[in-house]
Scaffold this motif. Structure first.
Motif, mmCIF file in Angstrom:
data_model
loop_
_atom_site.group_PDB
_atom_site.id
_atom_site.type_symbol
_atom_site.label_atom_id
_atom_site.label_comp_id
_atom_site.label_asym_id
_atom_site.label_seq_id
_atom_site.Cartn_x
_atom_site.Cartn_y
_atom_site.Cartn_z
ATOM 1 N N SER A 2 -48.147 -12.027 60.533
ATOM 2 C CA SER A 2 -47.323 -11.581 59.408
ATOM 3 C C SER A 2 -46.956 -10.110 59.602
ATOM 4 O O SER A 2 -47.612 -9.377 60.347
ATOM 5 C CB SER A 2 -48.067 -11.761 58.086
ATOM 6 N N GLN A 3 -45.895 -9.686 58.926
ATOM 7 C CA GLN A 3 -45.454 -8.297 59.045
ATOM 8 C C GLN A 3 -46.490 -7.333 58.493
ATOM 9 O O GLN A 3 -46.659 -6.222 59.011
ATOM 10 C CB GLN A 3 -44.128 -8.129 58.305
ATOM 11 N N LYS A 4 -47.214 -7.743 57.478
ATOM 12 C CA LYS A 4 -48.181 -6.857 56.835
ATOM 13 C C LYS A 4 -49.543 -6.878 57.505
ATOM 14 O O LYS A 4 -50.182 -5.824 57.672
ATOM 15 C CB LYS A 4 -48.325 -7.236 55.361
ATOM 16 N N TYR A 5 -50.001 -8.046 57.935
ATOM 17 C CA TYR A 5 -51.364 -8.183 58.442
ATOM 18 C C TYR A 5 -51.433 -8.423 59.948
ATOM 19 O O TYR A 5 -52.526 -8.532 60.496
ATOM 20 C CB TYR A 5 -52.089 -9.319 57.715
ATOM 21 N N CYS A 46 -43.176 -14.783 56.388
ATOM 22 C CA CYS A 46 -44.153 -14.056 57.197
ATOM 23 C C CYS A 46 -44.193 -12.565 56.854
ATOM 24 O O CYS A 46 -44.548 -11.729 57.686
ATOM 25 C CB CYS A 46 -43.878 -14.236 58.692
ATOM 26 N N ALA A 47 -43.828 -12.226 55.622
ATOM 27 C CA ALA A 47 -43.887 -10.829 55.196
ATOM 28 C C ALA A 47 -45.322 -10.394 54.916
ATOM 29 O O ALA A 47 -45.714 -9.282 55.256
ATOM 30 C CB ALA A 47 -43.020 -10.630 53.962
ATOM 31 N N GLY A 48 -46.106 -11.279 54.315
ATOM 32 C CA GLY A 48 -47.494 -10.955 53.989
ATOM 33 C C GLY A 48 -48.373 -12.167 54.218
ATOM 34 O O GLY A 48 -48.292 -12.819 55.250
#
Length: 207
Positions: free
Chosen positions: A78-81, A100-102
């Motif tokens: 993911s983009q955040k993790y 897939c942002a977070g």
């Protein structure tokens, strides 16, 4: 002069024959690993479309993410993790299902499993970036679409079992795609070129 040209032609043709016979290299291999031959990775895409994938990651992968990659499975976090969350495997699910942002949605995500060869799937209690695959064991991934966040995901639909070993072909056999056709064709061409060179040389001497 004719002899030297003939030698160069033979060398080039023989080299081309060897290159044509060389197997292509790839990460991981299809099917379950042989006993003691690595970690088997099973990916069940569920209702995303493709059928389940079973591939072998040779050696001892450092963690679940490494096992995926070494088996030849593309993984995106993911983009955040980052890769602490496996969001897409081989490009699935697409952005229409998961951005897939977070963290993935509780009703559309990849569940992660472990199993010994011939055993039963057990849901992983660790994330794939820290879990250590058991040598000779199975790593499983199944795309889950539970109706609610309280529903438990289902394990991969492929049993964690090794395939029956097939006997190796006898040395020099022609079974399957292991026969070196490139070498055979190259040798035939070399013989033909050599014969043509001899004929030309004799004609020139006769003149």
């Amino acid at each position: 002069m004719i002899a030297s040209r003939f030698a160069v032609a033979c060398a080039l043709l023989f080299g081309a024959a060897i290159v044509g016979a060389a197997p292509a290299s790839a990460t991981g291999t299809d099917g379950a690993c042989p006993e003691g031959g690595g970690v088997t990775v099973v990916v069940d895409f569920g209702d995303l479309g493709p059928g389940p994938v079973v591939r072998c990651a040779a050696g001892t992968p450092a963690n679940g993410i490494a096992a995926l990659r070494e088996a030849g499975i593309e993984v995106a976090g993911s983009q955040k993790y980052g890769l602490a969350v496996a969001c897409r495997l081989n490009g699935l699910p697409g952005p229409d299902v998961e951005s897939c942002a977070g963290m993935p949605s509780a009703t559309a995500y990849w569940s992660y499993w472990h199993a010994p060869a011939g055993g039963s799937w057990t849901s992983s209690q660790e994330g794939a970036q820290t879990a250590k695959p058991a040598p000779g064991g199975f790593e499983g991934w199944a795309f889950a679409r539970p109706k609610s966040a309280n529903d438990l995901p289902a394990p991969p639909r492929v049993a964690p079992a090794r395939q029956a070993a097939t006997p190796a072909p006898a040395p020099g056999g022609t079974e399957g795609g292991s026969f070196p056709w490139g070498l055979v064709i190259g040798a035939v061409v070399i013989v033909l070129v050599g014969g043509a060179g001899i004929v030309v040389a004799r004609r020139r001497r006769a003149q």
